[in-house]
Structure formats: structure tokens, C-alpha cells
Design a protein around this motif. Structure first.
Motif, short mmCIF file in Angstrom:
data_model
loop_
_atom_site.label_atom_id
_atom_site.label_comp_id
_atom_site.label_asym_id
_atom_site.label_seq_id
_atom_site.Cartn_x
_atom_site.Cartn_y
_atom_site.Cartn_z
N VAL A 44 -4.47 -37.90 -31.30
CA VAL A 44 -5.93 -37.96 -31.41
C VAL A 44 -6.35 -39.42 -31.48
N ALA B 211 -2.16 -33.80 -36.47
CA ALA B 211 -2.10 -33.66 -35.02
C ALA B 211 -0.65 -33.69 -34.52
N GLN C 165 0.99 -30.51 -34.51
CA GLN C 165 0.56 -29.66 -33.40
C GLN C 165 1.06 -30.17 -32.05
N ALA D 133 -7.07 -31.53 -35.71
CA ALA D 133 -5.71 -31.68 -35.21
C ALA D 133 -5.45 -30.82 -33.99
N ARG D 134 -6.06 -29.65 -33.95
CA ARG D 134 -5.82 -28.70 -32.87
C ARG D 134 -6.71 -28.92 -31.66
N ARG E 242 0.22 -33.06 -30.77
CA ARG E 242 -0.92 -33.71 -30.13
C ARG E 242 -1.13 -35.12 -30.68
#
Length: 382
Positions: A229, A222, A225, A195-196, A227
Motif C-alpha cells: 500500500v 497489508a 494479505q 490492507a485488503r 499486498r
């Protein structure tokens, strides 16, 4: 968005039979049938490039040749194929790895992708001098990627982490483009790292329902965070003009499995610390049985009887394999990493049989704009 397809470089050897090994188990004797010479691997790379595969995964571990060195040599024998280099963060310093990636990009014209493999087997890791347990290895991977990504952004990095420390680290020359990071893992800590830090989260070829659960899990982590992916899947493939021909080939491979080899490999894999590997074993029961291996339409778990890691294959006619690909795509899978035995011939079966059908349906196009699917294959797309 066009689907992306990658092939596989068998740096553990190739054969008309399944070459086992991986996850702490050695390559089987069949790997000596076609040794992984630069000449042979280059032949596979050029075929994959011409057929429309965007990249080729190269594995890592004691069972195969070194991925960095091999791809650096094969890259000189190809033009545009990218190389998805698998490597283990615990074996090299993050600053050196960032520098190696930057050099690779300049010397190949930007053809590097990175498959970060934390390492699921402690006994294999210890052979390389790494004595951390599995969860600690994942925490180290997170620190590693934090350093590497900072260096690729042109930052001067100082980090005093639990496992890694660097001071005043900086690259003289930045990679262009920055390599994308591919990452897989089924444990809770693996999901956090993905996820990071991951650009593409990879799963092995589980049935669609299980893949959908993984996608939802990582996508949610994700999002926490801030974000997004992308998602990819790793499978073998056996595709032929008819379903009967494809299953006949699967049965031929199965008939070539030595019972003692199956027993030895299964005993070794049963000790695996990898949650992903245990999920693979569960698909065929983990005991080496040879019936009931079609665990979802056209999804065959037979490869996993003698091979660690990716243990399932799409098996069927070109139409059936294309349908299964679209089924996974509907779940959110955008990238597919395929392989087959032998890798040279199977690349052509897939590239000339399945890709034209996907192109005709508008879900795939050749990654090189000045190339098209060979005209001789267009009638198959009807």
C-alpha cells in the motif's frame, strides 16, 4: 520516485478565514464569503493544474456540495487535473458506483480517483437512511469494495454478504484506467479494510512519530494479505517567504475564531465516533485552548479548533515547509493532500514557493511532462 501533491476543492465555501464544518458539524458562516460555484471551483482547479498539483480532493457530507456532481462539472473546465472524489459506500449500490466511476473515466479522459469514506458519525449517517453502527459500516465497506473491484476487473459478480447482495452483476464497459482507491481510518477494522482494498492509505496530519506508527501498522497488515500500500497525508498549509510572515497569517486566522463557535464545534466533535477525529482533538487538547498549538516544528493544530477532520497545518517559510515534507517523505509518505484559506491564493503560495525547492532537490517534478516550474521561480530554489 517523485512526490505527488494534491490540492482541495472547497465545496463547503471558501474565505480568507477558516471555513469550519465536517464530521457532523455544519459549515461556518465564513463559507458564504466565496460560495462554491462551478466558476470559482474551476478557477481553483485550473490554478492547481498549472502549478503542478496532480489532483484535487473533493469532500463529502451534509456540510458541502455533492462531490460527484460538482467534479463532473468542474472537470469540463480543466484539462488534466484528476479529481479525488470522496464518497460513502452506504449511500449508493456498489454496481451503480462502479458504473459511475467507469463513466467518469471515459468522459474525463481517466481523471478519477476515489476516496472511500466509511462515515464516522452515526447521527449524520442516519440522516441519509443508514442505521448501521460504525464497525458494521466498515464491514459493509469491505463488501462494497470487493464487489466494485470485481466489476472493474470484468468479472460477473455474485455476492451474498452480511450487508450487501448482488447477483449476476457485470459492467458493459470497464473503466480505463481503473480508479485508484484512497482510504483512511484509525480503528482496527479500518486497518483491515485498508490492507485488503486500498491503493493509498491516508492519514490526517499527526506528528511524524504517530504517522510512522500508522504506516508500520498498515504496512504490516497489508503484507499479511500479500499486498503493498502507498501512503498519503492530509494537511492544510500556510507558507510564506519568511517564517514570521507565515506565523503572522496563522495568528490572523486564529484571531478570527469566534469563541462561541469554537465551543460549539468542540462540543460536537467530542461526540465523534471516529478514532481519527479523537486523535485530532487530542493534539490541541479538545477544549479550545489557543496556546501551545505548535505540536511539532511547523505543525500547527489551530485549524482543528473550528473544523472537523483534517485539523493541522504546516506553517513556516517555504524552506521550512519543504523540510517538513521531506521529513514525512522519509517515513514513507508519497502523496500529500493540501489546502489553505483561501484556496486560490494559498495554491499559488505553495506552488510558487515550495514546489520549486522540491524540484531543485530532485524529489518532485511537474506531473505533466511538457510543463516545467515557471522560470520566474527558479531563483527561489537556490
Amino acid at each position: 520516485m517523485s512526490l505527488t501533491f494534491h490540492w482541495f476543492l472547497p465545496t463547503n465555501g471558501d474565505s480568507r478565514h477558516v471555513v469550519g464544518g465536517g464530521h457532523g458539524t455544519p459549515a461556518t458562516a465564513s463559507g458564504r464569503d466565496r460560495p462554491p460555484t462551478v466558476a470559482y471551483l474551476s478557477q481553483i482547479a485550473r490554478a492547481a493544474e498549472n502549478l503542478g498539483f496532480e489532483g484535487a480532493l473533493t469532500p463529502t457530507g451534509a456540510w458541502c456540495e455533492d462531490a460527484w456532481l460538482t467534479t463532473a462539472m468542474v472537470a469540463q473546465q480543466s484539462e488534466r487535473l484528476k479529481f479525488l472524489v470522496a464518497f460513502r459506500p452506504g449511500f449508493v449500490s456498489p454496481t451503480l458506483a462502479a458504473q459511475m466511476a467507469s463513466t467518469f473515466q471515459r468522459q474525463t479522459g481517466g481523471r478519477l480517483l476515489l476516496n472511500v469514506v466509511t462515515g464516522g458519525e452515526s447521527h449524520e449517517q442516519r440522516a441519509y437512511g443508514d442505521f448501521l453502527d460504525k464497525d458494521a459500516r466498515y464491514r459493509r465497506t469491505a463488501e462494497f469494495l470487493e464487489i466494485v473491484r470485481g466489476l472493474w476487473e470484468g468479472k460477473t459478480v455474485d455476492l451474498h454478504g452480511e450487508h450487501l447482495q448482488v447477483e449476476d452483476a457485470k459492467l458493459a464497459r470497464l473503466p480505463d484506467p481503473v480508479p485508484e482507491v484512497y482510504f483512511g481510518g484509525s480503528s482496527a477494522v479500518a486497518g483491515e479494510v485498508a490492507a485488503r482494498h486500498a491503493d493509498v492509505y491516508l492519514t490526517w496530519g499527526e506528528p511524524p512519530a504517530q504517522v510512522a506508527e500508522k504506516i508500520a501498522w498498515v504496512r504490516g497488515l497489508a503484507a499479511e494479505q500479500g499486498r503493498t500500500v502507498r501512503f498519503g497525508i492530509r494537511l492544510h498549509v500556510i507558507t510564506r517567504d519568511t517564517s514570521e510572515q507565515a506565523w503572522a497569517e496563522a495568528n490572523r486566522l486564529l484571531a478570527g475564531f469566534d469563541p462561541q463557535t469554537v465551543q460549539s464545534v468542540q462540543a460536537g466533535l467530542a461526540r465523534s465516533e471516529s478514532e481519527g477525529q479523537q486523535r485530532m482533538l487530542a493534539l490541541h487538547g479538545g477544549g479550545g485552548r489557543r496556546d501551545g498549538l505548535e505540536i511539532h516544528p511547523n505543525l500547527w493544530a489551530g485549524i482543528g479548533l473550528v473544523r472537523g477532520g483534517a485539523g493541522t497545518a504546516l506553517v513556516g517559510s517555504h524552506e521550512e515547509v519543504a523540510e517538513r515534507i521531506k521529513e514525512y517523505h522519509a517515513l514513507g509518505i508519497e502523496e500529500f493532500i493540501f489546502s489553505g484559506y483561501p484556496h486560490l491564493e494559498e495554491a499559488y503560495w505553495f506552488g510558487e514557493g515550495v514546489l520549486p525547492r522540491l524540484a531543485a532537490e530532485g524529489v518532485w517534478r511537474h506531473p505533466y511532462g511538457d510543463r516545467s516550474v515557471p522560470s520566474a521561480q527558479v531563483p527561489f530554489a537556490s
